[in-house]
Structures are given as structure tokens and as C-alpha cells.
Design a protein around this motif. Structure first.
Motif, PDB file in Angstrom:
ATOM      1  N   TYR A 102      56.220  87.553  -2.981  1.00  0.00           N
ATOM      2  CA  TYR A 102      55.292  87.051  -1.962  1.00  0.00           C
ATOM      3  C   TYR A 102      54.711  88.132  -1.049  1.00  0.00           C
ATOM      4  CZ  TYR A 102      56.989  82.424  -3.240  1.00  0.00           C
ATOM      5  OH  TYR A 102      57.315  81.285  -3.940  1.00  0.00           O
ATOM      6  N   LEU A 103      55.017  89.398  -1.284  1.00  0.00           N
ATOM      7  CA  LEU A 103      54.521  90.447  -0.389  1.00  0.00           C
ATOM      8  C   LEU A 103      53.002  90.437  -0.287  1.00  0.00           C
ATOM      9  CD1 LEU A 103      55.020  92.874   1.434  1.00  0.00           C
ATOM     10  CD2 LEU A 103      54.991  94.329  -0.611  1.00  0.00           C
ATOM     11  N   HIS A 104      52.320  90.072  -1.378  1.00  0.00           N
ATOM     12  CA  HIS A 104      50.852  90.109  -1.353  1.00  0.00           C
ATOM     13  C   HIS A 104      50.269  89.145  -0.322  1.00  0.00           C
ATOM     14  CE1 HIS A 104      51.509  86.572  -3.881  1.00  0.00           C
ATOM     15  NE2 HIS A 104      50.269  86.220  -3.614  1.00  0.00           N
ATOM     16  N   THR A 105      51.047  88.133   0.118  1.00  0.00           N
ATOM     17  CA  THR A 105      50.537  87.224   1.140  1.00  0.00           C
ATOM     18  C   THR A 105      50.436  87.926   2.491  1.00  0.00           C
ATOM     19  OG1 THR A 105      52.735  86.389   1.753  1.00  0.00           O
ATOM     20  CG2 THR A 105      51.581  85.267  -0.052  1.00  0.00           C
ATOM     21  N   HIS A 106      51.231  88.967   2.669  1.00  0.00           N
ATOM     22  CA  HIS A 106      51.216  89.752   3.905  1.00  0.00           C
ATOM     23  C   HIS A 106      50.324  90.980   3.748  1.00  0.00           C
ATOM     24  CE1 HIS A 106      52.678  91.739   7.552  1.00  0.00           C
ATOM     25  NE2 HIS A 106      52.962  92.805   6.820  1.00  0.00           N
ATOM     26  N   ALA A 107      50.416  91.615   2.590  1.00  0.00           N
ATOM     27  CA  ALA A 107      49.670  92.846   2.344  1.00  0.00           C
ATOM     28  C   ALA A 107      49.391  92.947   0.849  1.00  0.00           C
ATOM     29  CB  ALA A 107      50.466  94.056   2.825  1.00  0.00           C
ATOM     30  N   GLU A 108      48.203  92.502   0.443  1.00  0.00           N
ATOM     31  CA  GLU A 108      47.904  92.499  -0.993  1.00  0.00           C
ATOM     32  C   GLU A 108      47.754  93.908  -1.541  1.00  0.00           C
ATOM     33  OE1 GLU A 108      44.367  90.109  -1.027  1.00  0.00           O
ATOM     34  OE2 GLU A 108      43.068  91.866  -1.131  1.00  0.00           O
ATOM     35  N   ALA A 109      47.628  94.892  -0.669  1.00  0.00           N
ATOM     36  CA  ALA A 109      47.519  96.283  -1.118  1.00  0.00           C
ATOM     37  C   ALA A 109      48.877  96.895  -1.413  1.00  0.00           C
ATOM     38  CB  ALA A 109      46.799  97.113  -0.061  1.00  0.00           C
ATOM     39  N   LEU A 110      49.960  96.187  -1.079  1.00  0.00           N
ATOM     40  CA  LEU A 110      51.300  96.711  -1.304  1.00  0.00           C
ATOM     41  C   LEU A 110      51.972  96.004  -2.469  1.00  0.00           C
ATOM     42  CD1 LEU A 110      52.658  97.036   2.344  1.00  0.00           C
ATOM     43  CD2 LEU A 110      52.243  98.912   0.757  1.00  0.00           C
ATOM     44  N   SER A 111      52.754  96.754  -3.219  1.00  0.00           N
ATOM     45  CA  SER A 111      53.514  96.189  -4.324  1.00  0.00           C
ATOM     46  C   SER A 111      54.933  96.734  -4.278  1.00  0.00           C
ATOM     47  CB  SER A 111      52.856  96.549  -5.657  1.00  0.00           C
ATOM     48  OG  SER A 111      53.606  96.059  -6.740  1.00  0.00           O
ATOM     49  N   VAL A 112      55.917  95.840  -4.431  1.00  0.00           N
ATOM     50  CA  VAL A 112      57.327  96.230  -4.419  1.00  0.00           C
ATOM     51  C   VAL A 112      57.976  95.764  -5.712  1.00  0.00           C
ATOM     52  CG1 VAL A 112      59.567  95.910  -3.288  1.00  0.00           C
ATOM     53  CG2 VAL A 112      57.502  96.101  -1.912  1.00  0.00           C
ATOM     54  N   LEU A 120      73.290 101.049  -9.587  1.00  0.00           N
ATOM     55  CA  LEU A 120      72.304 101.408  -8.577  1.00  0.00           C
ATOM     56  C   LEU A 120      71.056 100.529  -8.699  1.00  0.00           C
ATOM     57  CD1 LEU A 120      72.409 105.327  -8.699  1.00  0.00           C
ATOM     58  CD2 LEU A 120      73.582 103.814  -7.090  1.00  0.00           C
ATOM     59  N   VAL A 121      70.390 100.322  -7.581  1.00  0.00           N
ATOM     60  CA  VAL A 121      69.127  99.584  -7.551  1.00  0.00           C
ATOM     61  C   VAL A 121      68.096 100.423  -6.806  1.00  0.00           C
ATOM     62  CG1 VAL A 121      67.919  97.545  -6.689  1.00  0.00           C
ATOM     63  CG2 VAL A 121      70.222  97.324  -7.618  1.00  0.00           C
ATOM     64  N   SER A 122      66.901 100.539  -7.394  1.00  0.00           N
ATOM     65  CA  SER A 122      65.795 101.233  -6.739  1.00  0.00           C
ATOM     66  C   SER A 122      64.772 100.205  -6.273  1.00  0.00           C
ATOM     67  CB  SER A 122      65.128 102.222  -7.708  1.00  0.00           C
ATOM     68  OG  SER A 122      66.018 103.252  -8.067  1.00  0.00           O
ATOM     69  N   ILE A 123      64.418 100.270  -5.011  1.00  0.00           N
ATOM     70  CA  ILE A 123      63.366  99.424  -4.455  1.00  0.00           C
ATOM     71  C   ILE A 123      62.131 100.303  -4.357  1.00  0.00           C
ATOM     72  CG2 ILE A 123      62.691  97.946  -2.517  1.00  0.00           C
ATOM     73  CD1 ILE A 123      65.777  97.955  -1.835  1.00  0.00           C
ATOM     74  N   ARG A 124      61.196 100.107  -5.271  1.00  0.00           N
ATOM     75  CA  ARG A 124      60.024 100.983  -5.380  1.00  0.00           C
ATOM     76  C   ARG A 124      58.785 100.344  -4.758  1.00  0.00           C
ATOM     77  NH1 ARG A 124      60.972 103.127 -11.624  1.00  0.00           N
ATOM     78  NH2 ARG A 124      62.861 104.343 -11.143  1.00  0.00           N
ATOM     79  N   GLU A 125      57.974 101.165  -4.121  1.00  0.00           N
ATOM     80  CA  GLU A 125      56.781 100.675  -3.456  1.00  0.00           C
ATOM     81  C   GLU A 125      55.549 101.462  -3.885  1.00  0.00           C
ATOM     82  OE1 GLU A 125      56.904  99.786   0.641  1.00  0.00           O
ATOM     83  OE2 GLU A 125      59.012  99.174   0.629  1.00  0.00           O
ATOM     84  N   GLU A 126      54.450 100.740  -4.010  1.00  0.00           N
ATOM     85  CA  GLU A 126      53.164 101.353  -4.311  1.00  0.00           C
ATOM     86  C   GLU A 126      52.121 100.780  -3.362  1.00  0.00           C
ATOM     87  OE1 GLU A 126      52.364 103.726  -6.300  1.00  0.00           O
ATOM     88  OE2 GLU A 126      54.165 103.934  -7.541  1.00  0.00           O
ATOM     89  N   LEU A 127      51.206 101.629  -2.932  1.00  0.00           N
ATOM     90  CA  LEU A 127      50.084 101.200  -2.112  1.00  0.00           C
ATOM     91  C   LEU A 127      48.844 101.213  -3.006  1.00  0.00           C
ATOM     92  CD1 LEU A 127      49.255 100.370   0.731  1.00  0.00           C
ATOM     93  CD2 LEU A 127      48.869 102.783   1.263  1.00  0.00           C
ATOM     94  N   ILE A 128      48.268 100.034  -3.209  1.00  0.00           N
ATOM     95  CA  ILE A 128      47.154  99.887  -4.149  1.00  0.00           C
ATOM     96  C   ILE A 128      45.838  99.974  -3.384  1.00  0.00           C
ATOM     97  CG2 ILE A 128      46.165  98.433  -5.959  1.00  0.00           C
ATOM     98  CD1 ILE A 128      48.925  97.041  -6.106  1.00  0.00           C
ATOM     99  N   ILE A 129      45.266 101.167  -3.355  1.00  0.00           N
ATOM    100  CA  ILE A 129      44.021 101.412  -2.628  1.00  0.00           C
ATOM    101  C   ILE A 129      42.995 102.000  -3.583  1.00  0.00           C
ATOM    102  CG2 ILE A 129      42.957 102.768  -0.782  1.00  0.00           C
ATOM    103  CD1 ILE A 129      45.431 102.557   0.822  1.00  0.00           C
ATOM    104  N   GLU A 130      41.745 101.686  -3.354  1.00  0.00           N
ATOM    105  CA  GLU A 130      40.671 102.180  -4.195  1.00  0.00           C
ATOM    106  C   GLU A 130      40.759 103.703  -4.343  1.00  0.00           C
ATOM    107  OE1 GLU A 130      40.408 100.150  -1.672  1.00  0.00           O
ATOM    108  OE2 GLU A 130      39.939  98.302  -2.741  1.00  0.00           O
TER     109      GLU A 130
END
Length: 258
Positions: A102-112, A120-130
Motif C-alpha cells: 500500500y505504499l503507493h497510496t502515500h507515495a506512488e514514486a516510492l517502492s519497497v 536475514l531480510v533486506s528491506i529495499r527501496e527505490e524512488l521512481i522518478i522520471e
């Protein structure tokens, strides 16, 4: 089509700008953003504009940790309805899975995404910008916000196994070490927070399943979760293709589906 963020992503911008001797409103106007973004958290803003605003502020203030300082005291309430949903999840794993979906409801430019390897667990983030731009200040602010979610479940003294960033190391990392601990790496392949898989089992004793369902319905009604799936897939493809990671499994994981 520009990817958007809730103006709530600028929480504490005015305060940190003031501490650094800057005029927040003047900076906002200089970047062509609506002054309402400082007072209306639900206003939608172009992600690229927010990224450029944070970079400008950091440069003018000579403060490489501007984004981190904004996010250091974030609460779940700063995420709006999404924060309500996370707060009522029974475990940290459920909260992170909800964040992925549901992150896109807050920030559609962010992906987790969550990537599990052994214990181990990796929590990865990307910022989707033009143009594939990854503004360091926006990335660090987002990563610190996720880190705050982890600490809310695991306690203020909890420390991750590693916090990694794709951008180069700034001149001063004192704030980074104060927030994340000493296990920090830069110029890495991913923006990620690495923790023990067992951490995700941390229970939330105050979770209310009825309120969780209510929050979920509220999010889906407000945004229409399936309405923009095609556009979200297109944006992820644009981000992942240049790095050789564009596989159907990767895209599905980023979107929180199988």
C-alpha cells in the motif's frame, strides 16, 4: 506522467530549514511548488520537485543530512491512512508486507520490497522518478522513515545489521551513525536495511484486527488500489531495465503480489 507524493513527505521540512537558517517558504516558491504543501499533508506533489527541493535545501544549508533530520522524529501518523493500517498489524512482518502493498497510496514514486536470504531480510527501496534520478536526500529521508517504522515495533534501541545506500558517501556521516549505528555502507547496489529475519516476528500487542480491516478498506476506497496497477508496472520497468533486474518475479515482489 509525473509520479506523485503526499505533501506529508515534507513533514518537518519547515522546522529543519529554520534550524539551518533557511526560509522554507521561499525555497518552496523557488522550486515552483505550491506553498500549501507546508500546511496540507494530503496535497499531491510531483516527486521530482520534492527531490529537487530537498537537494537545494541541503546545498544551501551545507547540511548533507537534511533529509535524515526531517525523518528522524517521524511517526506512523505522518503516513496518514497507511500509518493507521501499519499500526494495527499483529507483527512487524505483517506491517512491512502492508507497507509493500500500500505504499503507493502515500507515495506512488516510492517502492519497497522484502528480500529474504537465510536468516536475514533486506528491506529495499527505490524512488521512481522520471529519468531514473535518485536524489540522495529524498532516498535518505525515505529510508529513515522506514527505519522509524522498524523502531516503533522493535524499540528505540534496536539496530539493523546494515543500512546501505546506492549514492556515494557524503562528507559528514555523523548524523547517519547517530541514527542507524556504525554499520552503514555507501555506493552499494541497493538502498536497503538489512535485519535478522527473526526481528519480523516481533508482536504488536496493541493490534486491533477490526481497525486494520477498516483502515484497509479506507485505503482501497480512497485510492482505488487496482486502478493504476498498469501504470505502476510501467514505472517499475523503466527503473529496473537499466540495471538488469527487470524480471516478472522482481516486479511482482515490488508490487506485493505473486
Amino acid at each position: 506522467m509525473s509520479t506523485l507524493l503526499r505533501a506529508a513527505t515534507l513533514t518537518n521540512f519547515e522546522q529543519v530549514a529554520l534550524e539551518c537558517g533557511l526560509d522554507a517558504l521561499a525555497l518552496v516558491k523557488e522550486m515552483g511548488l505550491s506553498p500549501r504543501c507546508l500546511t496540507e499533508p494530503d496535497l499531491r506533489l510531483p516527486a521530482i520537485g520534492v527531490g529537487e527541493l530537498l537537494e537545494l535545501a541541503a546545498q544551501r544549508a551545507h547540511e548533507p543530512s537534511f533529509g535524515l533530520r526531517m525523518a528522524a522524529s517521524r511517526r506512523l501518523s505522518n503516513l496518514g491512512p497507511l500509518g493507521m493500517l501499519l499500526r494495527e498489524q499483529p507483527t512487524l512482518r505483517h506491517a512491512l508486507e502492508s507497507l509493500v502493498t500500500y505504499l503507493h497510496t502515500h507515495a506512488e514514486a516510492l517502492s519497497v520490497s522484502l528480500v529474504e536470504k537465510g536468516d536475514l531480510v533486506s528491506i529495499r527501496e527505490e524512488l521512481i522518478i522520471e529519468g531514473g534520478v535518485q536524489p540522495p536526500q529524498a532516498i535518505e529521508m525515505s529510508m529513515c522513515t522506514t527505519f522509524r517504522v522498524l523502531q516503533i515495533f522493535l524499540g528505540e534501541r534496536w539496530q539493523p545489521r546494515l543500512v546501505a545506500f546506492r549514492h556515494p558517501e557524503p562528507e559528514n556521516t555523523q548524523t547517519h551513525q547517530h541514527l542507524f549505528g556504525s554499520r552503514i555502507a555507501f555506493s552499494q547496489e541497493f538502498n536497503e536495511i538489512v535485519c535478522n529475519a527473526s526481528d519480523l516476528a516481533a508482536p504488536n500487542l496493541g493490534a486491533d484486527p477490526v481497525m486494520a480491516q477498516y483502515s484497509k478498506r479506507l485505503l482501497e476506497q480512497e485510492v482505488g488500489i487496482n486502478a493504476n496497477m498498469s501504470e505502476r508496472v510501467r514505472r517499475l520497468i523503466v527503473v529496473l531495465l537499466p540495471r538488469g533486474h527487470c524480471r516478472v518475479e522482481t516486479v511482482a515482489r515490488q508490487l506485493g503480489v505473486d
